[in-house]
Design an enzyme around this catalytic site. Sequence first.
Site, mmCIF file in Angstrom:
data_model
loop_
_atom_site.group_PDB
_atom_site.id
_atom_site.type_symbol
_atom_site.label_atom_id
_atom_site.label_comp_id
_atom_site.label_asym_id
_atom_site.label_seq_id
_atom_site.Cartn_x
_atom_site.Cartn_y
_atom_site.Cartn_z
ATOM 1 N N GLU A 195 0.880 -0.998 -0.150
ATOM 2 C CA GLU A 195 0.125 -0.029 -0.074
ATOM 3 C C GLU A 195 0.684 1.413 -0.020
ATOM 4 O O GLU A 195 0.672 2.130 0.860
ATOM 5 C CB GLU A 195 -1.085 -0.049 1.151
ATOM 6 C CG GLU A 195 -1.819 -1.277 1.178
ATOM 7 C CD GLU A 195 -2.901 -1.095 2.447
ATOM 8 O OE1 GLU A 195 -2.602 -0.435 3.325
ATOM 9 O OE2 GLU A 195 -3.872 -2.042 2.382
ATOM 10 N N ASN B 289 2.067 -5.361 -2.998
ATOM 11 C CA ASN B 289 0.818 -5.448 -2.860
ATOM 12 C C ASN B 289 -0.219 -4.175 -2.426
ATOM 13 O O ASN B 289 0.447 -3.361 -1.794
ATOM 14 C CB ASN B 289 0.792 -6.331 -1.643
ATOM 15 C CG ASN B 289 -0.579 -7.044 -1.283
ATOM 16 O OD1 ASN B 289 -1.297 -7.732 -2.450
ATOM 17 N ND2 ASN B 289 -1.254 -7.147 -0.253
ATOM 18 N N HIS C 9 -10.417 -5.957 -2.590
ATOM 19 C CA HIS C 9 -11.411 -5.811 -1.154
ATOM 20 C C HIS C 9 -12.579 -5.101 -2.163
ATOM 21 O O HIS C 9 -12.589 -4.151 -2.318
ATOM 22 C CB HIS C 9 -10.918 -5.165 -0.370
ATOM 23 C CG HIS C 9 -9.992 -5.808 0.795
ATOM 24 N ND1 HIS C 9 -10.052 -6.742 1.448
ATOM 25 C CD2 HIS C 9 -8.742 -5.362 0.676
ATOM 26 C CE1 HIS C 9 -9.175 -7.103 2.035
ATOM 27 N NE2 HIS C 9 -8.074 -6.395 1.440
ATOM 28 N N GLU D 147 -6.197 -10.508 -1.417
ATOM 29 C CA GLU D 147 -6.951 -10.590 0.204
ATOM 30 C C GLU D 147 -8.526 -10.359 -0.338
ATOM 31 O O GLU D 147 -9.335 -9.676 0.283
ATOM 32 C CB GLU D 147 -6.647 -9.167 0.691
ATOM 33 C CG GLU D 147 -5.179 -9.128 1.029
ATOM 34 C CD GLU D 147 -4.758 -7.862 1.722
ATOM 35 O OE1 GLU D 147 -5.475 -7.136 2.216
ATOM 36 O OE2 GLU D 147 -3.390 -7.327 1.971
ATOM 37 N N ASP E 231 -12.268 -10.115 -0.499
ATOM 38 C CA ASP E 231 -13.393 -10.297 -0.252
ATOM 39 C C ASP E 231 -14.496 -9.620 -0.952
ATOM 40 O O ASP E 231 -14.016 -8.525 -1.320
ATOM 41 C CB ASP E 231 -13.529 -10.041 1.381
ATOM 42 C CG ASP E 231 -12.812 -8.813 1.664
ATOM 43 O OD1 ASP E 231 -12.677 -8.046 0.946
ATOM 44 O OD2 ASP E 231 -12.590 -8.647 2.862
HETATM 45 C C1 XIL Z 1 -6.295 -6.238 8.198
HETATM 46 C C2 XIL Z 1 -6.682 -7.302 9.239
HETATM 47 O O1 XIL Z 1 -7.641 -8.017 8.415
HETATM 48 C C3 XIL Z 1 -7.479 -6.906 10.345
HETATM 49 O O2 XIL Z 1 -7.643 -7.874 11.361
HETATM 50 C C4 XIL Z 1 -6.432 -5.888 11.156
HETATM 51 O O3 XIL Z 1 -7.221 -5.376 12.210
HETATM 52 C C5 XIL Z 1 -6.307 -4.888 10.103
HETATM 53 O O4 XIL Z 1 -5.572 -5.170 8.970
HETATM 54 N N1 XIL Z 1 -5.367 -4.528 3.751
HETATM 55 C C6 XIL Z 1 -4.150 -5.448 4.026
HETATM 56 C C7 XIL Z 1 -4.406 -6.239 5.332
HETATM 57 O O5 XIL Z 1 -3.124 -5.426 3.553
HETATM 58 O O6 XIL Z 1 -3.299 -6.289 6.097
HETATM 59 C C8 XIL Z 1 -5.286 -5.740 6.102
HETATM 60 O O7 XIL Z 1 -5.731 -6.732 7.100
HETATM 61 C C9 XIL Z 1 -6.630 -5.454 5.208
HETATM 62 C C10 XIL Z 1 -6.284 -4.165 4.273
#
Ligand code: XIL
Length: 459
Positions: free
Chosen positions: A158, A200, A236, A265, A267
């Site tokens: 990020e 990422n 996401h 990641e 969802d």
């Molecule tokens: C999130 C986790 O799922 C949570 O448990 C934590 O509180 C915060 O981080 N992008 C990322 C992940 O790269 O590491 C994040 O994960 C979600 C967004």
Amino acid sequence: MTRPRTTVVALAAGLLAAAGAFVVLSPSANAAATLGAAAAEKGRYFGTAVAAYKLSDSVYSGILNREFNSVTPENEMKWDATEPSQNSFSFSSADTIVNRAVANGAKVRGHALAWHSQQPSWAQNMSGTTLRNAMLNHVTRVATYYRGKIDSWDVVNEAFADGSTGARRDSNLQRTGNDWIEAAFRAARAADPAAKLCYNDYNTDGQNAKSNAVYAMVQDFKSRGVPIDCVGFQSHFNAQSPLPSDYQANLQRFANLGVDVQITELDIEGSGTTQANSFASVVRACLAVTRCNGITVWGIRDSDSWRASGTPLLFDGNGNPKAAYNSTLSALGGGTNPSSSPTSSPSTSISPSTSPSNPNPGGSGCTATTSVNAWNGGFVLTVKITAGSARINGWTAGLTLPSGSSVTNTWNATASGTSGAVSFTNVSYNGGVNAGASTEFGFQGTGSAPTTTPTCTSR
Ligand code: XIL
């Protein structure tokens, strides 16, 4: 090339004839029944984020063991977790996840070495050269500790700003100089040359100013020989940030730069058919891009999600597969809807060991091989059980511990005895092993490690 199609058909028919009485099962005759197995048939992995503290929940770990062949520690490898005070490293939570994955033959995505978020407070308060050196030390120490165990590392997470500027995100790391990203990648390569090194990010899933900026960085790294192997797309999605229509095209343009792409990641908030269709579209996009290595969903059950209210995952809060699970499995080419029970065995749907034309219907047993990690006073033995020329439905490995040694902790098997002659029998989810395939279990012991090869008995 214009080779006549008939040649290929004739060749295939000849091979089938040569196989004679042996039953040749095509994948479609026995479609994979889990996400991991279906993805593996497509040369890919299907993973999930894992929280170490949930592994003792049997519903959670049952689904994990059954469905997923890659894991990403959800928080356990972040800077605040692994280096809570400077130069004092803490790997136990991440190790729990990694050791279990290694025992199960699952890949591990390391997440994340350098990130503006979830930094320990000592690093948050640093700047300039001090912070740059602390960051490089962190990358080096963590990647070295896990050397050889990580399939892909999110080296930098990020680092770009949202919106239309295409600029870097402002952060304490960015303020150490624009070259902080390449410095992190070079340190990671030096520490773990075999791991794939990924950049990422989120909101980079379609073509937009942010993904264009990442694209330009990757192009620049490739042209200057900065080590980068992959780009992770967090994916996401929700109503405000839906699955973009050019998702596949965007993955493909990055792949065309000569890097692998991974969905890291995933969802998708929603429910029912709409959600199911979106998951299937993501799977199809990955399968259509040769360099898309695999898909990771960010949690197992909706209740495990970091945004649980959006019910964005494949299993409901009780661990039952949702419509999105079925559409994901079917888009992967899998066929059988599994029971929601983690204890069910797929053995009844697999025929080689019972086929009348199988030359060895009684099964050809199993073999066990070991790898050992020993230290002064203790050891971890990982045991790989490989089925012979027929499927087995259960196994027991036996070995004799050196005098003075004892078993303290076992995973993926049930131990009988703790010293002297001990045996380890499969647990509910790993007794069935197809012909030639393998499963792993492990145990930790005190004293010295056994040096003999374990016996293996099958059922
Ligand atoms: C999130 C986790 O799922 C949570 O448990 C934590 O509180 C915060 O981080 N992008 C990322 C992940 O790269 O590491 C994040 O994960 C979600 C967004």
